[in-house]
Motif scaffolding. Structure first.
Motif, PDB file in Angstrom:
ATOM      1  N   GLU A 152       0.836  -1.218   0.000  1.00  0.00           N
ATOM      2  CA  GLU A 152       0.000   0.000   0.000  1.00  0.00           C
ATOM      3  C   GLU A 152       0.864   1.260   0.000  1.00  0.00           C
ATOM      4  O   GLU A 152       0.606   2.205  -0.753  1.00  0.00           O
ATOM      5  CB  GLU A 152      -0.919   0.017   1.223  1.00  0.00           C
ATOM      6  N   ASP A 153       1.873   1.272   0.864  1.00  0.00           N
ATOM      7  CA  ASP A 153       2.748   2.451   0.933  1.00  0.00           C
ATOM      8  C   ASP A 153       3.517   2.640  -0.369  1.00  0.00           C
ATOM      9  O   ASP A 153       3.753   3.771  -0.810  1.00  0.00           O
ATOM     10  CB  ASP A 153       3.715   2.332   2.110  1.00  0.00           C
ATOM     11  N   PHE A 154       3.917   1.540  -1.005  1.00  0.00           N
ATOM     12  CA  PHE A 154       4.621   1.617  -2.279  1.00  0.00           C
ATOM     13  C   PHE A 154       3.725   2.251  -3.344  1.00  0.00           C
ATOM     14  O   PHE A 154       4.150   3.148  -4.073  1.00  0.00           O
ATOM     15  CB  PHE A 154       5.083   0.222  -2.716  1.00  0.00           C
ATOM     16  N   LEU A 155       2.488   1.800  -3.411  1.00  0.00           N
ATOM     17  CA  LEU A 155       1.560   2.346  -4.403  1.00  0.00           C
ATOM     18  C   LEU A 155       1.234   3.812  -4.144  1.00  0.00           C
ATOM     19  O   LEU A 155       1.000   4.578  -5.076  1.00  0.00           O
ATOM     20  CB  LEU A 155       0.272   1.521  -4.435  1.00  0.00           C
ATOM     21  N   ASP A 156       1.223   4.192  -2.880  1.00  0.00           N
ATOM     22  CA  ASP A 156       0.948   5.588  -2.526  1.00  0.00           C
ATOM     23  C   ASP A 156       2.184   6.472  -2.650  1.00  0.00           C
ATOM     24  O   ASP A 156       2.090   7.688  -2.507  1.00  0.00           O
ATOM     25  CB  ASP A 156       0.402   5.676  -1.104  1.00  0.00           C
ATOM     26  N   GLU A 181      -2.141  -6.075  -9.949  1.00  0.00           N
ATOM     27  CA  GLU A 181      -3.563  -6.163  -9.614  1.00  0.00           C
ATOM     28  C   GLU A 181      -3.968  -5.055  -8.644  1.00  0.00           C
ATOM     29  O   GLU A 181      -5.037  -4.452  -8.786  1.00  0.00           O
ATOM     30  CB  GLU A 181      -3.882  -7.531  -9.017  1.00  0.00           C
ATOM     31  N   ALA A 182      -3.105  -4.778  -7.673  1.00  0.00           N
ATOM     32  CA  ALA A 182      -3.388  -3.711  -6.699  1.00  0.00           C
ATOM     33  C   ALA A 182      -3.421  -2.347  -7.383  1.00  0.00           C
ATOM     34  O   ALA A 182      -4.257  -1.499  -7.058  1.00  0.00           O
ATOM     35  CB  ALA A 182      -2.355  -3.734  -5.583  1.00  0.00           C
ATOM     36  N   LYS A 183      -2.514  -2.126  -8.352  1.00  0.00           N
ATOM     37  CA  LYS A 183      -2.508  -0.860  -9.096  1.00  0.00           C
ATOM     38  C   LYS A 183      -3.821  -0.682  -9.868  1.00  0.00           C
ATOM     39  O   LYS A 183      -4.416   0.395  -9.851  1.00  0.00           O
ATOM     40  CB  LYS A 183      -1.342  -0.824 -10.088  1.00  0.00           C
ATOM     41  N   LYS A 184      -4.257  -1.768 -10.538  1.00  0.00           N
ATOM     42  CA  LYS A 184      -5.502  -1.697 -11.301  1.00  0.00           C
ATOM     43  C   LYS A 184      -6.688  -1.411 -10.389  1.00  0.00           C
ATOM     44  O   LYS A 184      -7.557  -0.588 -10.702  1.00  0.00           O
ATOM     45  CB  LYS A 184      -5.733  -3.005 -12.057  1.00  0.00           C
ATOM     46  N   LYS A 223      -6.638   0.087  -7.473  1.00  0.00           N
ATOM     47  CA  LYS A 223      -6.548   1.463  -6.975  1.00  0.00           C
ATOM     48  C   LYS A 223      -7.047   2.447  -8.029  1.00  0.00           C
ATOM     49  O   LYS A 223      -7.789   3.380  -7.719  1.00  0.00           O
ATOM     50  CB  LYS A 223      -5.112   1.785  -6.578  1.00  0.00           C
ATOM     51  N   GLU A 224      -6.671   2.221  -9.283  1.00  0.00           N
ATOM     52  CA  GLU A 224      -7.127   3.094 -10.362  1.00  0.00           C
ATOM     53  C   GLU A 224      -8.649   3.029 -10.521  1.00  0.00           C
ATOM     54  O   GLU A 224      -9.305   4.053 -10.705  1.00  0.00           O
ATOM     55  CB  GLU A 224      -6.445   2.704 -11.673  1.00  0.00           C
ATOM     56  N   GLN A 225      -9.205   1.826 -10.447  1.00  0.00           N
ATOM     57  CA  GLN A 225     -10.646   1.671 -10.569  1.00  0.00           C
ATOM     58  C   GLN A 225     -11.379   2.356  -9.418  1.00  0.00           C
ATOM     59  O   GLN A 225     -12.413   3.006  -9.627  1.00  0.00           O
ATOM     60  CB  GLN A 225     -11.019   0.190 -10.623  1.00  0.00           C
ATOM     61  N   LEU A 226     -10.847   2.212  -8.229  1.00  0.00           N
ATOM     62  CA  LEU A 226     -11.486   2.849  -7.067  1.00  0.00           C
ATOM     63  C   LEU A 226     -11.426   4.368  -7.157  1.00  0.00           C
ATOM     64  O   LEU A 226     -12.357   5.057  -6.737  1.00  0.00           O
ATOM     65  CB  LEU A 226     -10.835   2.364  -5.774  1.00  0.00           C
TER      66      LEU A 226
END
Length: 127
Positions: free
Chosen positions: A11-15, A42-45, A47-50
């Motif tokens: 999560e921190d990496f994506l943020d 998958e987590a990136k996708k 996050k983008e959708q949300l």
């Protein structure tokens, strides 16, 4: 870096809030681990959708009911189903001030008793 450690930092990496050393270690692990690379994609996708979803705005009745529940649970209303109108901000401020005055008076009384006990002890000790 292990897969478990990578998952904990995901999560921190994506943020973008990881320290440089943690980000470098995570990226190094991703270069070697297909499973974690797939998880992060998958987590990136997701996050983008949300982020594309609209944020619902609760109506005014939501805030009224939330205020009523808070006041009921903190003892400021008699019962949960109370139908009286919600107190105004002035009434809430007056209640807070009253509670603060009561707390202050209790503190002053406790301090006075402590000073009395201390002075009595010193007086008795010198006798």
């Amino acid at each position: 870096m292990t897969c478990r450690h990578t998952q904990s930092l995901l999560e921190d990496f994506l943020d973008g809030v990881l320290s440089n050393s943690d980000a470098a270690g995570l990226e190094q692990h991703l270069d070697q681990c297909q499973s974690c690379r797939q998880n992060i994609e998958e987590a990136k996708k997701l996050k983008e959708q949300l982020q594309q979803l609209p944020v619902p705005q609760p109506g005014e009745e939501y805030f009224d009911e939330t205020t009523r529940l808070i006041l009921a649970r903190t003892g400021h209303l008699n019962r949960l189903g109370d139908t009286r109108p919600l107190p105004s901000q002035n009434q809430i401020n007056a209640l807070r001030l009253s509670e603060a005055k009561t707390a202050f008076l209790r503190s002053v009384a406790s301090f006075a008793i402590a000073v009395f006990v201390l002075v009595s002890a010193v007086y008795i000790g010198t006798q």
